[in-house]
Design a protein around this motif. Sequence first.
Motif, PDB file in Angstrom:
ATOM      1  N   GLN A   1     -14.679  85.423 -61.082  1.00 26.49           N
ATOM      2  CA  GLN A   1     -15.936  85.885 -60.514  1.00 26.49           C
ATOM      3  C   GLN A   1     -16.513  87.110 -61.227  1.00 26.49           C
TER       4      GLN A   1
ATOM      5  N   LYS B   1     -12.009  75.884 -59.004  1.00 21.93           N
ATOM      6  CA  LYS B   1     -12.099  76.415 -60.360  1.00 21.93           C
ATOM      7  C   LYS B   1     -10.954  77.371 -60.655  1.00 21.93           C
ATOM      8  N   ASN B   2     -10.695  78.280 -59.753  1.00 20.02           N
ATOM      9  CA  ASN B   2      -9.615  79.244 -59.976  1.00 20.02           C
ATOM     10  C   ASN B   2      -9.172  79.774 -58.617  1.00 20.02           C
TER      11      ASN B   2
ATOM     12  N   VAL C   1      -5.058  87.064 -45.590  1.00 20.70           N
ATOM     13  CA  VAL C   1      -5.491  86.025 -46.526  1.00 20.70           C
ATOM     14  C   VAL C   1      -6.372  86.666 -47.574  1.00 20.70           C
TER      15      VAL C   1
ATOM     16  N   GLN D   1      -8.793  84.788 -54.399  1.00 21.38           N
ATOM     17  CA  GLN D   1      -9.276  85.372 -55.638  1.00 21.38           C
ATOM     18  C   GLN D   1     -10.744  85.042 -55.915  1.00 21.38           C
ATOM     19  N   GLU D   2     -11.236  83.926 -55.376  1.00 22.33           N
ATOM     20  CA  GLU D   2     -12.640  83.568 -55.617  1.00 22.33           C
ATOM     21  C   GLU D   2     -13.594  84.267 -54.649  1.00 22.33           C
ATOM     22  N   GLN D   3     -13.056  84.936 -53.635  1.00 17.40           N
ATOM     23  CA  GLN D   3     -13.878  85.799 -52.756  1.00 17.40           C
ATOM     24  C   GLN D   3     -13.192  87.154 -52.730  1.00 17.40           C
TER      25      GLN D   3
ATOM     26  N   ASP E   1     -13.373  90.347 -50.109  1.00 12.34           N
ATOM     27  CA  ASP E   1     -13.090  90.234 -48.681  1.00 12.34           C
ATOM     28  C   ASP E   1     -11.600  90.027 -48.470  1.00 12.34           C
TER      29      ASP E   1
ATOM     30  N   ARG F   1      -9.177  88.926 -45.311  1.00 11.66           N
ATOM     31  CA  ARG F   1      -9.147  88.486 -43.920  1.00 11.66           C
ATOM     32  C   ARG F   1      -7.828  88.915 -43.289  1.00 11.66           C
TER      33      ARG F   1
ATOM     34  N   ASP G   1     -12.589  91.084 -41.032  1.00  8.11           N
ATOM     35  CA  ASP G   1     -12.983  90.898 -42.424  1.00  8.11           C
ATOM     36  C   ASP G   1     -13.137  92.274 -43.034  1.00  8.11           C
ATOM     37  N   VAL G   2     -12.197  92.631 -43.887  1.00  3.82           N
ATOM     38  CA  VAL G   2     -12.225  93.946 -44.508  1.00  3.82           C
ATOM     39  C   VAL G   2     -13.037  93.848 -45.789  1.00  3.82           C
ATOM     40  N   PRO G   3     -14.149  94.553 -45.872  1.00  6.65           N
ATOM     41  CA  PRO G   3     -14.924  94.526 -47.113  1.00  6.65           C
ATOM     42  C   PRO G   3     -14.314  95.482 -48.146  1.00  6.65           C
TER      43      PRO G   3
ATOM     44  N   GLN H   1     -20.665  93.877 -55.425  1.00  6.49           N
ATOM     45  CA  GLN H   1     -19.412  93.162 -55.626  1.00  6.49           C
ATOM     46  C   GLN H   1     -18.832  93.355 -57.026  1.00  6.49           C
ATOM     47  N   GLU H   2     -17.523  93.517 -57.041  1.00  5.69           N
ATOM     48  CA  GLU H   2     -16.781  93.584 -58.286  1.00  5.69           C
ATOM     49  C   GLU H   2     -15.971  92.304 -58.439  1.00  5.69           C
ATOM     50  N   GLY H   3     -15.589  92.003 -59.674  1.00  4.74           N
ATOM     51  CA  GLY H   3     -14.949  90.720 -59.901  1.00  4.74           C
ATOM     52  C   GLY H   3     -13.805  90.779 -60.889  1.00  4.74           C
ATOM     53  N   TRP H   4     -13.609  89.678 -61.556  1.00  2.71           N
ATOM     54  CA  TRP H   4     -12.487  89.498 -62.451  1.00  2.71           C
ATOM     55  C   TRP H   4     -12.471  90.540 -63.564  1.00  2.71           C
TER      56      TRP H   4
ATOM     57  N   ALA I   1     -13.559  97.387 -40.311  1.00  2.00           N
ATOM     58  CA  ALA I   1     -13.693  95.981 -40.670  1.00  2.00           C
ATOM     59  C   ALA I   1     -14.680  95.279 -39.744  1.00  2.00           C
ATOM     60  N   ASN I   2     -15.358  94.275 -40.261  1.00  2.00           N
ATOM     61  CA  ASN I   2     -16.155  93.407 -39.416  1.00  2.00           C
ATOM     62  C   ASN I   2     -15.222  92.512 -38.607  1.00  2.00           C
TER      63      ASN I   2
END
Lengths: 419, 419, 419, 419
Positions: A351, B293-294, B308, B311-313, B316, B318, B328-330, B351-354, D325-326
Amino acid sequence: MLFGFNGPRRIDRAPPIHTRPNAYYPSMAAPAHAPITVGIAGAGFAAGSHLDALRRLGTVHVTGVLASSPERTAAAAERLGADPIGTLDQLLEADVVHNCTPNDVHASITEAALDAGVHVLSEKPLGSSAHEAARLAAAAGKAGVVTGVCFNYRHFPLVQQMRGLLAHGDDGPIHMVHGAYLQDWLLRQDDWNWRLDSARGGTSRATGDIGSHWIDLAQHVTGDAISSVTAKLGTVFAERIRPPEGDRQTFARGDGAGIAMPVDTEDMAAVVFQTEHGVLGSVTISQVSAGWKNHLVLEVDAGESSFVWDQEQPNDLRIGRRDGANRDVPRDPSQLRPEAARLAHFPAGHQEGWPDALRNLFVDFYSAVAARGRDETYEPTFASFDDAARVQAAVEAVVRSSDSGTWVTVDEIVREVSV
Amino acid sequence: MLFGFNGPRRIDRAPPIHTRPNAYYPSMAAPAHAPITVGIAGAGFAAGSHLDALRRLGTVHVTGVLASSPERTAAAAERLGADPIGTLDQLLEADVVHNCTPNDVHASITEAALDAGVHVLSEKPLGSSAHEAARLAAAAGKAGVVTGVCFNYRHFPLVQQMRGLLAHGDDGPIHMVHGAYLQDWLLRQDDWNWRLDSARGGTSRATGDIGSHWIDLAQHVTGDAISSVTAKLGTVFAERIRPPEGDRQTFARGDGAGIAMPVDTEDMAAVVFQTEHGVLGSVTISQVSAGWKNHLVLEVDAGESSFVWDQEQPNDLRIGRRDGANRDVPRDPSQLRPEAARLAHFPAGHQEGWPDALRNLFVDFYSAVAARGRDETYEPTFASFDDAARVQAAVEAVVRSSDSGTWVTVDEIVREVSV
Amino acid sequence: MLFGFNGPRRIDRAPPIHTRPNAYYPSMAAPAHAPITVGIAGAGFAAGSHLDALRRLGTVHVTGVLASSPERTAAAAERLGADPIGTLDQLLEADVVHNCTPNDVHASITEAALDAGVHVLSEKPLGSSAHEAARLAAAAGKAGVVTGVCFNYRHFPLVQQMRGLLAHGDDGPIHMVHGAYLQDWLLRQDDWNWRLDSARGGTSRATGDIGSHWIDLAQHVTGDAISSVTAKLGTVFAERIRPPEGDRQTFARGDGAGIAMPVDTEDMAAVVFQTEHGVLGSVTISQVSAGWKNHLVLEVDAGESSFVWDQEQPNDLRIGRRDGANRDVPRDPSQLRPEAARLAHFPAGHQEGWPDALRNLFVDFYSAVAARGRDETYEPTFASFDDAARVQAAVEAVVRSSDSGTWVTVDEIVREVSV
Amino acid sequence: MLFGFNGPRRIDRAPPIHTRPNAYYPSMAAPAHAPITVGIAGAGFAAGSHLDALRRLGTVHVTGVLASSPERTAAAAERLGADPIGTLDQLLEADVVHNCTPNDVHASITEAALDAGVHVLSEKPLGSSAHEAARLAAAAGKAGVVTGVCFNYRHFPLVQQMRGLLAHGDDGPIHMVHGAYLQDWLLRQDDWNWRLDSARGGTSRATGDIGSHWIDLAQHVTGDAISSVTAKLGTVFAERIRPPEGDRQTFARGDGAGIAMPVDTEDMAAVVFQTEHGVLGSVTISQVSAGWKNHLVLEVDAGESSFVWDQEQPNDLRIGRRDGANRDVPRDPSQLRPEAARLAHFPAGHQEGWPDALRNLFVDFYSAVAARGRDETYEPTFASFDDAARVQAAVEAVVRSSDSGTWVTVDEIVREVSV
């Protein structure tokens, strides 16, 4: 002149598509052009994120950062790992200036750069008012340099995928555009930031600061401009508590102590609009919606499909269908249209996020700078000063509509502020 | 010696927390240390992404790239905007080598670097077999340099948040760990890549290539090691079609033409395991699951909460609760524990990513390099060679269990391969 | 005889499709057949939900409920708004018996019904052991009545959509089946229920109670049977606290006080399996995973598509694709295959849930009963006694594999328990 | 008189909570009162769903259905498994009439019932115009019978949870209410239904048919009424194609052939509003948004929390928080407030849907009927005729605002239409 527009640029519904080959992980590489020098004005969040993205370009050389005082410049240089710049004149020795200053300083820096013949990439808003923005757009038209505004959300791959699909026309004509931009960082009465001071942030806050992103994105993606609005602004706290020490970083939070300050800018806005092409629209804007951190969502309803893109889930594009399954389009370079695929640098599932879109913006801007240097043609994606001035006119229309209780056309603002 | 371990490192449940102040958008800034020179071995996807992340550090100087032939080196240098390196000896003049070569070349480059007293950051797998990995881990223990392996998924902020919460203990003891790592890039018979050739990629493919990431992540997050496994491997195609021109880029797709090649590595694996602490576990691994995809997802069930992370989200986390709402921890720096917040460089919702996680890994590695240079203590997060060797022993246990139809302990592999 | 099977029924990959016209909101209507009388054995959650669904059928007459004592019968009748039934003989005067008793009572009620020539719809498990289940399946084969087991998850529209698509073959051959069934209602040491007592609930708890649903669903949807397993069971608490007053309702929670009772059934299970068609599979089962209430998720990976159905989001079917967008199939009757559309009674977006699937099961069962009365052919969807006995053999194989540490074939259990 | 209101009922912020014990799966049981007879007017989708829900009550006796002609009545009775009713007089022999006729027939049936002293539960809209609705509300006030309108979305458990939490006040004062109601069943030009004919469906379509649900829900949940609006309506097709055979079922789709008919009702609406308590609001309404089947989403922003409830994911309530968290609140009876838990009949994870909410509405209505019969007090949740008349006044305000381009107050409509 490539970027000299005399009036609001009309975005074509079917822009020429880039013919650069869709190399698979292309832009690990730097754009192949001569080294370009860049100076950064400002020392806050924007300056830091610009510096990070500039480093990734590989061949751009950052001369340093200039803040509002020598002490602040020194501190920022230390913190960001960059060189300090002593004076505005020294800043303007670079080929390009990134204007990351607070809103009320934008105009003076930008005008100095234009006067000096330096390319300018400005943070939004272009100016502190629709009038100032129009003046800067006019000046840019005459300056003969490359000028752009950081409406960074344009530069996500799936935003360009949505734009390309809509332009291509298979999804039918657009009939409605709607969405929201919700944040919560100003939810509490003791949340304070310079943006709350209208003298520094401008007369519109929620609409000007974040609504402007949504407006630009909607106009860019649909190739259609908001023409008239009816709207209502709202303010939760008539007074807020400013901390004794003064400003806090954007997005930082308070702890209750401080000085009561009157608030004359809006926390939230609800807007209904119509576009030049007769499309119906609406957007809800708030900086006081608990749990929403940066929830920019754009929904476009067309004849065959609806589109939903949520900035907080930027690697997915939802396409709704009436008679078949809905689609989740991943940010998969091998599945995207060329103009979107070239913005996707990692394979699907790896991502990319906000910093990657900013980097895409900079690749686009420096490709334009390089093309200018080689006297070549280049079709940019980034927002022009004219685009940004048009957005500020729409923001002004929202404010006036809320004040007057009537529909306000954007063109009447444009006519009033044009120079 | 800081990184010299004589046996598998036992990860503490409550690692000392970084005392670096949690500056809000801290790591725009480069680590404050003397310039370090870095050479990159390899010219594929990994090399490109390493270069991108290295540039963001600000103060690390990349000497260039070295590929498997002068022609390939030149092409890669051109494509990546880096300098070509002529020979291995020249590569080893740098302070640090990033080993981004194909799996079967890893050992020779790494050993040459250790011999030359050069710090090594290796792509996974550490070696082409559990035996080779153990040999490299032993060599690293004697070499006196900083060594690490790119198990990059450790370096997402919310992974460290999950790890920190579990170590802190308020969520109760762990009783189950499960999850999956699913991809689809090898779904079709004409998908080809060097990883399909066991002589180059190793005897385990799905488990070795991607399952190893999951195993490392599970062990790292729980502070507990897989001790025994029962597993079954599966292969969809006994033969695959190799394109006439030879290799394709990892993640690129075929078009049907080519030469039939026998396949002796697995496309998928189903694994049940137990850990040293007596926890029950399972993981499903596949490179042939359409639409994924990954999809690396790690689930940890503890006494008060389940976790939970997908890696694709990645922004977040859970957290499930029995008697109250799920959470849901942001990825909100202001809400995270210090060891997680320092990996989050942008405000929540940006958002940050890979690529950002890779950069975090590099900041961690170069902080260790700098500490070594100053003879300071530093507690790293990145995977040691011993960690990586332990992962490869677990992969080998999975393969043997599938072959034998019995439970296999990881310790028996460790004993067998230790030098 | 229509439902008399002498061995495990082999589910066809392409079952004949119902030819009943796909009326748009069809089954508001009752099945058009003569009134059928129904007696309910049991007085707990299952009895209540059966009564609710039976009332919706319109033309079935419920004679009443029979519990384990006259006092309990009277209380249940009052609570449920039904008539009390005094004796087993009176219960068996009905045309059909719904067996909603605790697990250890199932066999005696079912055998009495078979002896009396009464149709039986039994809650799962069919018997309290694989042996008892096999005996009941054999008895059903000779009894000449309609018999079925409430594996209710088969009867969601999108489950039948998934099954129909896989049977139709366009999505290619199946190569992997995986998923989970996670709950949290037994997470705490003072959670107590009769199911924790192996004398009443059976020797397998998590696998027998909920894993059995997953196994039946996987076998039903794929038309393929689990042939061998390797597995590990786990138990969090060696003792649990039973409340002084005795049983609690299934899904109800404790408050800490009570008597320590040893626990000899599993809280969780991790299973790897292979099927008769050579497919690889895995499933994770738990009643101690915080935040998961009834998380049954089935994933099927085939050559062109992957399928994911989550019982807690039952109105969406995710179909993954390699080279195009993933699909979200809504429960839209106008988009579904006939065998799925007839189970969808409300327009898309008017969500249906657990009680609607139970009602679908009953419509299916009573259609079979009506067909039997008219001597007509009918192809049911519901689970036969043989299906259920096969599921219990698979559960027994899981338990034995965990005990022995070896792979266990389901056929060896079937041979052992067959009568 | 219990339900006789002389003006719009002001919804209390903290309604008295039901004191019925929160039995765990309580309402499998029928309400404990004498049998009540019910006649259904109408034969379409609404009639079928009402019959289904009435059967679940257990003790209500449905006398039959009455359609617009003897032939239609016979066909509906056959299809629905109910008895045919010959005349309106025979319909009115029942204790209660459910008015499920097309919009333009509502008033005549309802008035006949009121005149006959029969309780009336009417489908929405109450009347075909704000004027007619006001007349019916006034008549109800004098009739001394129980009257209600099927705004069914009130009756989901998590809607009452949200309402209860907001009324309780811990989440702070409300400052914004927003959301959408999007469908796609009228997306194509050849989609036809009687609702497109303003003579039968009313002068407002999207707003009147579905926007009215959103308006009622927002007012009910917040305990606050919309006081003024600025809005714009939009119509995609000036003409639509009516099939030669006449009407199609609501939600059914066309095939292109037919007769061109002018369209004088809106496909979509964008609305900004303010409430009596000074809250800002907005809602977007559409029947032409591809892929959205019945997407009613209500978002409420309060001082400490934001709430999001999406009718298509009715078993989850999202609660957003600023500094933590939400939350995802499941439909778990053991976690809900009493007034919400009593609407949740199955354990968490056993999802309930649209038909279950309708059943909850009927339990509420018949509890009121029973209380009336016993001369007891009862606090209902269902919408009164006054509530419904107020909603229709708000719909009328939206239409007028779009026509005039000005803000319109609901009170001016109320004053105009009151009798």
